[in-house]
Design a protein around this motif. Sequence first.
Motif, mmCIF file in Angstrom:
data_model
loop_
_atom_site.group_PDB
_atom_site.id
_atom_site.type_symbol
_atom_site.label_atom_id
_atom_site.label_comp_id
_atom_site.label_asym_id
_atom_site.label_seq_id
_atom_site.Cartn_x
_atom_site.Cartn_y
_atom_site.Cartn_z
ATOM 1 N N GLN A 203 71.915 -8.945 -97.252
ATOM 2 C CA GLN A 203 71.197 -9.846 -96.347
ATOM 3 C C GLN A 203 70.230 -9.104 -95.426
ATOM 4 O O GLN A 203 69.362 -9.727 -94.813
ATOM 5 C CB GLN A 203 72.212 -10.645 -95.522
ATOM 6 N N GLU B 227 67.504 -19.984 -101.914
ATOM 7 C CA GLU B 227 66.692 -19.955 -100.702
ATOM 8 C C GLU B 227 65.742 -18.760 -100.689
ATOM 9 O O GLU B 227 64.667 -18.820 -100.097
ATOM 10 C CB GLU B 227 67.613 -19.893 -99.476
ATOM 11 N N LYS B 228 66.126 -17.683 -101.344
ATOM 12 C CA LYS B 228 65.293 -16.477 -101.380
ATOM 13 C C LYS B 228 64.401 -16.432 -102.616
ATOM 14 O O LYS B 228 63.789 -15.408 -102.904
ATOM 15 C CB LYS B 228 66.169 -15.237 -101.310
ATOM 16 N N ARG C 289 78.188 -20.201 -102.547
ATOM 17 C CA ARG C 289 77.389 -19.844 -101.372
ATOM 18 C C ARG C 289 76.346 -18.785 -101.736
ATOM 19 O O ARG C 289 75.209 -18.822 -101.257
ATOM 20 C CB ARG C 289 78.289 -19.337 -100.242
ATOM 21 N N LEU C 290 76.745 -17.867 -102.602
ATOM 22 C CA LEU C 290 75.814 -16.833 -103.045
ATOM 23 C C LEU C 290 74.648 -17.438 -103.825
ATOM 24 O O LEU C 290 73.483 -17.065 -103.625
ATOM 25 C CB LEU C 290 76.544 -15.807 -103.926
ATOM 26 N N TRP D 125 77.889 -7.897 -98.957
ATOM 27 C CA TRP D 125 77.009 -9.062 -98.815
ATOM 28 C C TRP D 125 76.089 -8.894 -97.600
ATOM 29 O O TRP D 125 74.901 -9.210 -97.638
ATOM 30 C CB TRP D 125 77.860 -10.310 -98.680
ATOM 31 N N LYS D 126 76.636 -8.365 -96.506
ATOM 32 C CA LYS D 126 75.834 -8.159 -95.295
ATOM 33 C C LYS D 126 74.711 -7.144 -95.546
ATOM 34 O O LYS D 126 73.609 -7.277 -94.991
ATOM 35 C CB LYS D 126 76.728 -7.674 -94.157
ATOM 36 N N GLU E 273 73.477 -20.429 -103.620
ATOM 37 C CA GLU E 273 72.635 -21.185 -102.694
ATOM 38 C C GLU E 273 71.700 -20.242 -101.936
ATOM 39 O O GLU E 273 70.515 -20.534 -101.734
ATOM 40 C CB GLU E 273 73.510 -21.969 -101.709
ATOM 41 N N GLU E 274 72.226 -19.101 -101.518
ATOM 42 C CA GLU E 274 71.398 -18.108 -100.823
ATOM 43 C C GLU E 274 70.332 -17.547 -101.763
ATOM 44 O O GLU E 274 69.195 -17.289 -101.352
ATOM 45 C CB GLU E 274 72.284 -16.986 -100.293
ATOM 46 N N TYR F 19 72.838 -9.732 -106.328
ATOM 47 C CA TYR F 19 73.628 -10.959 -106.298
ATOM 48 C C TYR F 19 74.559 -11.050 -107.518
ATOM 49 O O TYR F 19 75.686 -11.544 -107.413
ATOM 50 C CB TYR F 19 72.704 -12.175 -106.231
#
Length: 431
Positions: free
Chosen positions: A38, A73-74, A66-67, A34-35, A69-70, A48
Amino acid sequence: RSRDETSEAMAAHRMDVWRTFRHLLRQNKMEEAWKEVQKQSKPPQWTYNALLGLCASRKDLDAAQRLTEEMREKGLRGDAYTFGTLLDICSKTRNIVSARMIWEKASKKVKPNHVMYNAMISCHAQVKDVKNAYRVHEEKLAKGFPPDLVAFNTLMSACARAGEPENAEAVFLELQERGLKPNLVTWNCLLDAYGRLGKIDDAYRIWTEMKWANVIPDKVTETTLAEAFVSSPAFATSILQEVQRMREADTSAAGLREQISMKKTGLSASMEWGVGEKDNVFLLDLHGFSKAGAKLALLERLDALSKIARQIKVDKLVGRDTATRGFFHKKLILITGQGKHSDAGDGVLQEVVAEMLNGLQIKYSRPRWNAGRLHVPVSNLAHYTSNAIVAEEWSEILRGAAFRYVGVMTVALGFTHSIPALLQWCTLTIE
């Protein structure tokens, strides 16, 4: 030139990131992977989706949310795979509330595919909501998706969980009417539907039909049968012994098919048929079988060998004869044993097996050096084609199994309480 070098350096850096990402995925290290994602300003959708796949294997709905939601945002909307995976996680965690919210959002963004529909059916099945599972399934069919076995198996599982075995059997009949063939999962679902309610008469009926359909049981079948007949330990032990024998026989039959395939393709011209008694497909050990179980195992083995014998002869006629001569010189060895209940030197099963072979008009011999065996030349099996005789044998097996079951019920429950079972089996036997 410096601009080109910069572009090449950036491309090389992205490649390094994706290599690291894939490596971490293979090692199931979701947080580290995941990092890596990002680090990118605009990661592609598939990254994803890959992370959501790990969430599904971990049954981690919080991380999946959470994924997503990210992703939002992207600027990533998600695709059918994204929402199908989210619904799968909801099914595994039995979170029907989140599943409904995800379905509502997904319907506005993507066109649901069959995977999403099946996942939603599973969500309802996990919480025993048969009505809504049916509703989603009917909606799926109305959208033009062809019927599939996964959806029907899930519906049967929903009925089993809800304690509705009759509805499970109705689904079982419907899927066949739609041209689908039940697989092992289908039979296990139906067996579980009756077994978990302790309806051992129906469970035994399904188990018998499963054997007629030539379906080889697995560990799930074994566990389901053990739970279904827990009130009759002796009877359960007998059935589980049959399960084990069938699985061993299937393993041997698979070995035989592989040997024949290798011989036909010339991969192993020096291979001997049935090397070693443990893996010898021409050896059928009937120790521990009931009379009905021994007949079932013998019929399955005779049928498999006779089909192979006929195929080899057909291949020879059309010029595809490839190193299979040794097959017809072999003998099927039937070990019936000389148990403690043997009378006058004859094994308990030997008379039953011999009588069955005589009825099928298959010649056999009794070796003098071992009274607990019968030998059947494989060359005789090419004439084993009488479907009428086979059907009669199956009928006899059913009657024998029925009366054996009624006997167990009479002992376990007493004569008065076993009258319904007696009437049901008598009706079945007369028919």
